[in-house]
Design a protein around this motif. Structure first.
Motif, mmCIF file in Angstrom:
data_model
loop_
_atom_site.group_PDB
_atom_site.id
_atom_site.type_symbol
_atom_site.label_atom_id
_atom_site.label_comp_id
_atom_site.label_asym_id
_atom_site.label_seq_id
_atom_site.Cartn_x
_atom_site.Cartn_y
_atom_site.Cartn_z
ATOM 1 N N LEU A 66 -5.522 1.515 -4.822
ATOM 2 C CA LEU A 66 -6.344 0.318 -4.655
ATOM 3 C C LEU A 66 -6.512 -0.288 -5.601
ATOM 4 O O LEU A 66 -6.315 -1.698 -5.512
ATOM 5 C CB LEU A 66 -7.340 0.848 -3.572
ATOM 6 N N TRP B 158 -8.157 10.115 1.797
ATOM 7 C CA TRP B 158 -8.249 8.666 1.625
ATOM 8 C C TRP B 158 -9.271 8.329 0.410
ATOM 9 O O TRP B 158 -9.222 7.139 -0.133
ATOM 10 C CB TRP B 158 -8.794 7.927 2.856
ATOM 11 N N LEU C 238 -3.407 -2.483 -6.695
ATOM 12 C CA LEU C 238 -3.095 -3.616 -5.894
ATOM 13 C C LEU C 238 -4.055 -4.544 -5.926
ATOM 14 O O LEU C 238 -3.508 -5.905 -6.078
ATOM 15 C CB LEU C 238 -3.085 -3.073 -4.496
ATOM 16 N N PHE D 34 0.581 3.967 -3.115
ATOM 17 C CA PHE D 34 -0.061 5.208 -2.796
ATOM 18 C C PHE D 34 0.979 6.364 -2.971
ATOM 19 O O PHE D 34 0.724 7.330 -3.718
ATOM 20 C CB PHE D 34 -0.402 5.306 -1.338
ATOM 21 N N SER E 57 -6.274 7.471 -4.511
ATOM 22 C CA SER E 57 -6.473 6.537 -3.766
ATOM 23 C C SER E 57 -7.031 5.437 -4.452
ATOM 24 O O SER E 57 -6.713 4.236 -4.045
ATOM 25 C CB SER E 57 -7.280 7.084 -2.335
ATOM 26 N N VAL F 19 -5.562 -3.770 6.245
ATOM 27 C CA VAL F 19 -4.710 -3.989 5.339
ATOM 28 C C VAL F 19 -4.868 -5.653 5.002
ATOM 29 O O VAL F 19 -4.975 -6.005 3.856
ATOM 30 C CB VAL F 19 -3.237 -3.733 5.760
ATOM 31 N N PHE G 217 1.008 -1.207 0.134
ATOM 32 C CA PHE G 217 0.046 -0.022 0.006
ATOM 33 C C PHE G 217 0.719 1.094 -0.043
ATOM 34 O O PHE G 217 0.571 2.184 -0.806
ATOM 35 C CB PHE G 217 -1.079 0.001 1.153
ATOM 36 N N GLU G 218 1.817 1.148 1.074
ATOM 37 C CA GLU G 218 2.674 2.496 1.031
ATOM 38 C C GLU G 218 3.510 2.852 -0.330
ATOM 39 O O GLU G 218 3.380 4.005 -0.645
ATOM 40 C CB GLU G 218 3.783 2.164 2.211
#
Lengths: 299, 454
Positions: free
Chosen positions: B259, B250, B262, B230, B255, B431, B226-227
């Motif tokens: 997502l 968010w 991912l 983003f 954002s 997460v 995620f880190e």
């Protein structure tokens, strides 16, 4: 002189209250005082750094609307029930078997006893390694474990927790049943044999009824053990995946010592105390534990 | 695994630590108990038994995270004591218990004068409670206390414009590690773009190799994905806004895009199906990479040390590393890093010897300090570090990391450390549930918006 038949015999001095003092003091300092402090803390917001701030009912209302809390109670109940259902039949049968005089019985009993000698932490670390999907048992036996995602799925994780608990605690209950089964008078079996009862009927009509009070003892131990389970969860699943195995005791730890929300953790602790008290009361009532009859009726 | 310890595990409990052993109890238990009960001040009176008090005794207490890295801390303390009238004493708390023990001792008379921390959210609650001493006066007297450190690292311990910490160990950026042999056998090279990564995942999957090893059981290794995503898609702004209290960050389109990317990777089967049963901390996911069962692992720079101790041959010959791939049309700089910028020494405001503390902190940019850290495999973030890189335990790897950190326009502290400790558990759970498919993008955004901010 203790054989004196006189009730409350005149020559018999009851131990003075002073004897109870150390235990009472110990109980007060380590159980009652902390309990009272926790009750106070549950009405505050405290992160362990500042001084606690009064928060009124905030922790309690948050708890009431917290889906994780409700689920954790349900999970605790589920794991406890699973524990009783899995462990009772196994330990009953093993215990009755171990009470006999078969060949190699002593050696096998000793082996069955080993898991109880290991610490719960060591047992959990061991199973964690054994159940690794890539390098553990699942990799060797895909026909049994599928892809081996045991600790990563809800059902798998709950199953593993129940299994590891049973693996560790069945020996204790086996021991309890073994002792009780040994204490059953042989004349009962002889009388049953004369009446033509086979092994199965002897077990069903002599052994089981005679073990009734033992079952209550064993079940109480299992329920208490189940409600206070913590170490296996901490090491095997850490409450995961997600919150699928976050049982109440672990949730309390998480709120207190990982999130440093001691007010909220105290509220959870009080709920646990309340639930455990109610469950104990109910069990004592339902089982007739408070007015327990002698196990050797008719002798 | 000597310095794995420094950062990622601070909140992930290590699997083998037994619960609370009683500390230094020479007094019989009951006597202590009675004394405490009488005093009715359980926390402060029994928290620790006297020995570490710092009142007027000509001593400053330095509290550090207990692990193999303590050899350097010890030698620095010795150096300091050679010339100083006020003596420093090094206390250590074993790894996994560090944060909770610190939390219980920080506001008592036994609090240390100087203590180890991770900057960011790990000290924000202390700053808010007014427990820490701003170091700006010390820096005004000795500008090197700030100027001799890489800014992207130093800034991690700057809160509300004031400096609260001096870097005191090594930096640990997150890198994409790979198994060179697996990649070569499949005819692949480390990906430089996100699309290339997706392609390689498909190629590897066709060869029945798990593309990416992931210790999902620990939860924080999933957070690293995620880190970086983003950051690559939106730049460092989203998290900075969110930590600052602007929860709408968010739900921005960036954002959603991050997502989505991912999710695409997870759905492509990049991580296999059993990642939530695998941990990094017990050696599960590093073994996947070393044994050739997986091609990549996204992990902090301590992966190298972990492999060196568990699979020395693999670390020496087959372990590759590269930066996280760039994302097409992303607003983030491909040179941005995420990870643990460094560890810090912060100062308790009640210290009786601020001048001695200032002298002590100056040692953190000394040549001796840099050489000692490099020798045990840590990579310090002082400006004089490059002079000594050749003496490092693994010079090429140290040089590579140093260049990355020096070049990085932004070095984002891990989210779970940028947020206050209270946010850690719900963040990790969100997460993991996103990886499991239990939360969709909307659910994840809602979970992040519910996190407490400093």
């Amino acid at each position: 002189m203790t054989r004196s038949p006189a009730a409350g015999g005149a020559g018999l001095t009851r131990p003075g209250l002073a004897w109870a003092l150390p235990a009472t003091a110990f109980f007060a300092v380590f159980a009652l005082v902390p309990l009272a402090l926790v009750a106070v803390l549950s009405f505050t917001a405290w992160n362990g750094v500042d001084s606690p701030r009064a928060a009124g009912l905030a922790n309690w209302t948050a708890l009431l609307h917290d889906p994780v809390m409700l689920k954790s109670l349900w999970l605790s109940a589920l794991l406890t029930t699973l524990g009783v259902l899995v462990q009772t039949p196994i330990s009953l049968l093993l215990g009755v078997w171990a009470a006999g005089h078969q060949r190699h019985r002593a050696i096998l009993s000793a082996i069955y006893f080993v898991p109880l000698l290991l610490s719960a932490t060591a047992v959990s670390v061991l199973w964690r390694a054994l159940l690794d999907p890539n390098f553990g048992l699942p990799a060797q036996a895909p026909w049994l474990f599928g892809d081996g995602n045991l600790l990563g799925s809800r059902d798998g994780a709950i199953g593993v927790l129940a299994f590891v608990g049973a693996w560790q605690w069945t020996p204790l209950h086996t021991l309890i049943y073994q002792g009780a089964a040994r204490a059953i008078p042989q004349v009962l079996y002889q009388a049953a044999a004369i009446d033509g009862a086979g092994r199965l009927r002897q077990f069903w009509h002599v052994t089981l009824p005679q073990l009734r009070t033992t079952m209550v003892t064993s079940t109480v131990l299992m329920v208490v053990g189940g409600l206070t389970t913590f170490d296996t969860v901490l090491i095997l699943t850490q409450g995961g995946p997600g919150t699928e195995t976050t049982i109440s005791a672990y949730y309390m730890y998480e709120q207190g010592f990982k999130s440093f929300d001691f007010g909220q953790a105290s509220a959870i602790a009080l709920v646990l105390v309340l639930v455990a008290t109610l469950v104990s009361l109910a069990m004592v009532r339902l089982s007739g534990y408070d007015a327990m009859r002698a196990g050797t009726e008719g002798i | 695994m000597k310095h794995v310890s420094t950062a990622p595990h601070r909140r992930a409990s290590s699997p083998s630590h037994p619960s609370r052993a009683p500390r230094r109890s020479h007094v019989p238990l009951t006597a202590t108990a009675l004394a405490c009960a009488a005093a009715l001040s359980l926390v402060t009176a029994c928290g620790s038994s006297g020995g570490s008090g710092s009142g007027g005794s000509g001593v400053i207490h330095v509290l550090a995270y207990g692990d193999a890295g303590n050899t350097v801390e010890k030698s620095i303390v010795d150096t300091f004591n050679k010339t100083s009238k006020v003596k420093a004493v090094l206390d250590t708390i074993p790894g996994a218990d560090y944060q909770s023990k610190l939390q219980t001792v920080i506001n008592t008379p036994q609090a240390p004068d100087v203590f180890f921390n991770w900057g960011g959210g790990s000290i924000a609650p202390f700053v808010k409670a007014g427990l820490l001493m701003p170091l700006d006066d010390m820096i005004a007297k000795d500008p090197a206390l700030k100027a001799d450190f890489l800014p992207s690292v130093f800034n991690t311990a700057v809160i509300d414009g004031r400096s609260y910490g001096v870097p005191m160990r090594g930096t640990q950026p997150v890198l994409l590690f790979d198994n060179k042999k697996v990649l070569a056998d499949a005819g692949l090279t480390p990906p430089t773009t996100w699309d290339q990564l997706l392609d390689e995942v498909r190629t590897l999957k066709a060869k029945r190799i798990t593309a990416i090893a992931l210790g999902g059981g620990d939860q924080w290794p999933e957070l690293m994905w995620f880190e970086y995503l983003f950051d690559r898609v939106a730049g460092p702004g989203v998290l900075q806004k969110a930590v600052g209290g602007d929860k709408s960050a968010w739900s921005s389109p960036e954002s959603t895009k991050a997502l989505g990317l991912l999710k695409q990777l997870i759905d492509a089967g990049a991580f296999g199906t059993t990642y939530d049963s695998v941990k990094f901390t017990d050696g599960g996911s590093p073994a996947l990479l070393a044994k050739g069962k997986a091609a990549f692992e996204l992990m902090g720079s301590w992966e190298y040390a972990t492999q060196q101790s568990a699979n020395p041959d693999f670390a020496k010959n087959q372990l590759g590393y590269s930066a996280f791939p760039s994302v097409a049309d992303g607003q983030g700089d491909p040179n941005d890093l995420v990870g643990n910028t460094n560890n810090f020494y912060s100062v308790r405001s009640t210290t009786k010897y601020p001048d001695a503390v200032a002298q002590f902190l100056k040692l953190m940019y000394s040549d001796e300090f840099v050489k000692a850290q490099l020798a045990i495999g840590n990579l310090p973030t002082t400006t004089n570090t490059p002079k000594f890189l050749a003496s490092s335990a693994s010079p090429a790897y140290s040089q590579y990391q140093y260049d990355l950190v020096e070049r990085a326009p932004s070095f984002q502290l891990s989210w779970d450390q940028a947020y206050p400790p209270a946010a850690m558990t719900p963040m990790h759970q969100a997460v993991q549930r996103f990886f499991d498919g239990q939360l969709d993008a909307g659910g994840f955004v809602a979970a992040m918006q519910a996190l407490p901010t400093p």
